[in-house]
Write a protein that holds these residues in place. Structure first.
Motif, PDB file in Angstrom:
ATOM      1  N   LEU A   1      -1.458  -3.824  -3.865  1.00  0.00           N
ATOM      2  CA  LEU A   1      -0.658  -2.656  -4.244  1.00  0.00           C
ATOM      3  C   LEU A   1      -0.209  -2.755  -5.700  1.00  0.00           C
ATOM      4  CD1 LEU A   1       1.087  -0.126  -3.733  1.00  0.00           C
ATOM      5  CD2 LEU A   1       2.827  -1.633  -2.759  1.00  0.00           C
ATOM      6  N   LEU A   2       0.283  -3.930  -6.082  1.00  0.00           N
ATOM      7  CA  LEU A   2       0.772  -4.113  -7.440  1.00  0.00           C
ATOM      8  C   LEU A   2      -0.372  -4.104  -8.445  1.00  0.00           C
ATOM      9  CD1 LEU A   2       3.694  -4.395  -8.248  1.00  0.00           C
ATOM     10  CD2 LEU A   2       3.383  -6.850  -8.482  1.00  0.00           C
ATOM     11  N   LYS A   3      -1.471  -4.755  -8.077  1.00  0.00           N
ATOM     12  CA  LYS A   3      -2.634  -4.800  -8.966  1.00  0.00           C
ATOM     13  C   LYS A   3      -3.151  -3.390  -9.251  1.00  0.00           C
ATOM     14  CE  LYS A   3      -5.510  -8.053  -8.091  1.00  0.00           C
ATOM     15  NZ  LYS A   3      -6.582  -8.856  -7.421  1.00  0.00           N
ATOM     16  N   GLU A   4      -3.240  -2.583  -8.205  1.00  0.00           N
ATOM     17  CA  GLU A   4      -3.722  -1.210  -8.363  1.00  0.00           C
ATOM     18  C   GLU A   4      -2.779  -0.387  -9.239  1.00  0.00           C
ATOM     19  OE1 GLU A   4      -5.239   2.517  -5.558  1.00  0.00           O
ATOM     20  OE2 GLU A   4      -4.492   0.673  -4.648  1.00  0.00           O
ATOM     21  N   SER A   5      -1.484  -0.583  -9.049  1.00  0.00           N
ATOM     22  CA  SER A   5      -0.497   0.181  -9.810  1.00  0.00           C
ATOM     23  C   SER A   5      -0.511  -0.205 -11.285  1.00  0.00           C
ATOM     24  CB  SER A   5       0.898  -0.037  -9.216  1.00  0.00           C
ATOM     25  OG  SER A   5       0.939   0.365  -7.865  1.00  0.00           O
TER      26      SER A   5
ATOM     27  N   GLY B   1       6.750   2.540 -12.425  1.00  0.00           N
ATOM     28  CA  GLY B   1       7.376   3.192 -11.278  1.00  0.00           C
ATOM     29  C   GLY B   1       6.570   4.342 -10.682  1.00  0.00           C
ATOM     30  N   PRO B   2       6.162   5.338 -11.480  1.00  0.00           N
ATOM     31  CA  PRO B   2       5.389   6.462 -10.928  1.00  0.00           C
ATOM     32  C   PRO B   2       4.059   6.034 -10.304  1.00  0.00           C
ATOM     33  CG  PRO B   2       6.295   7.039 -13.077  1.00  0.00           C
ATOM     34  CD  PRO B   2       6.542   5.575 -12.888  1.00  0.00           C
ATOM     35  N   ALA B   3       3.380   5.060 -10.922  1.00  0.00           N
ATOM     36  CA  ALA B   3       2.106   4.577 -10.373  1.00  0.00           C
ATOM     37  C   ALA B   3       2.330   3.865  -9.041  1.00  0.00           C
ATOM     38  CB  ALA B   3       1.427   3.643 -11.371  1.00  0.00           C
ATOM     39  N   LEU B   4       3.395   3.091  -8.962  1.00  0.00           N
ATOM     40  CA  LEU B   4       3.715   2.381  -7.726  1.00  0.00           C
ATOM     41  C   LEU B   4       4.040   3.379  -6.611  1.00  0.00           C
ATOM     42  CD1 LEU B   4       4.191  -0.409  -6.429  1.00  0.00           C
ATOM     43  CD2 LEU B   4       6.575  -0.246  -7.148  1.00  0.00           C
ATOM     44  N   LYS B   5       4.817   4.391  -6.946  1.00  0.00           N
ATOM     45  CA  LYS B   5       5.173   5.409  -5.956  1.00  0.00           C
ATOM     46  C   LYS B   5       3.933   6.126  -5.442  1.00  0.00           C
ATOM     47  CE  LYS B   5       8.097   9.479  -5.280  1.00  0.00           C
ATOM     48  NZ  LYS B   5       9.088  10.393  -5.914  1.00  0.00           N
TER      49      LYS B   5
END
Length: 232
Positions: free
Chosen positions: A42-46, A204-208
């Motif tokens: 999840l973090l890598k993708e964001s 933040g927006p990418a993670l969301k």
């Protein structure tokens, strides 16, 4: 021709500098590293969405915090909001999930919902390794620690304890004789060092966006399962 070669070399040099600058080193709790692959993904993708490469480093929690405060790490995979605020670290929103701790009791034993102070004075049982619950009940007298929620329910129904504190949200499904009281609420976030405050705003927006994808729908359940596996 020389001019073209010069431009090409400059472009390669510039690209290497850009790549070097767009890397972040994120620590991961070493004892849970093998079970946190879904969160790493999840973090890598964001980070990739905003042009950053992530390098994960497995470290003990205490060592990780020291390195982060001193600016030798860019961030930690996951920490509670309270811990991040205590050490003046940057909280990335939204949280991965919010952990809510409840105490369940038999409705027939109480005329009204017990207070938190009554719960702390009562006979309590909870899952071994449930760190947030252990901290909450640090002053409880001789709590009974068990390995699974089936044992919690058995203790409660046999009146061997007054209250139980499970981990999963579906503990009382189909149990109409049980009441519950909210004990605590903890939000768990990706956190960054203070030097990365602007990076947190970008991330933040990418993670969301990525958290709304189907493959991350059950992030809370996956974390819960990991905690339970570590406690057995």
């Amino acid at each position: 021709m020389k001019k073209i070669i010069s431009i090409f070399i400059f472009a390669i040099f510039s690209l290497s500098i850009f790549s070097a600058e767009n890397k972040v080193i994120i620590s991961v709790p070493d004892k849970w590293s093998s079970g946190l692959g879904f969160m790493k993904d999840l973090l890598k993708e964001s980070y990739n969405d905003i042009g950053y490469e992530v390098i994960f480093s497995d470290l003990p929690l205490a060592r990780s915090m020291t390195e982060l405060i001193n600016g030798r790490l860019d961030g930690e995979l996951a920490r509670s909001k309270d811990v991040a605020q205590k050490y003046n670290l940057v909280i990335v929103n939204p949280p991965y999930f919010t952990l809510k701790g409840y105490a369940y009791y038999l409705k027939g034993k109480f005329k009204k919902a017990p207070t938190i102070e009554e719960i702390k004075r009562g006979r309590i049982s909870y899952i071994r390794g449930s760190f947030a619950t252990e901290k909450f009940f640090i002053d409880a007298k001789s709590p009974i620690l068990v390995n699974n929620e089936k044992q919690l329910l058995s203790l409660l129904n046999k009146d061997r304890v007054d209250f139980v504190s499970p981990v999963t949200s579906n503990f009382a499904t189909g149990q109409n004789n049980l009441g519950k009281v909210l004990l605590f609420e903890i939000s768990v976030h990706h956190i960054l060092s203070i030097k990365n405050i602007e990076l947190a705003k970008k991330l933040g927006p990418a993670l969301k966006k990525n958290m709304t994808k189907k493959k991350y729908d059950h992030l809370h359940e996956q974390i819960t399962k990991l905690v339970l596996e570590q406690s057995e």
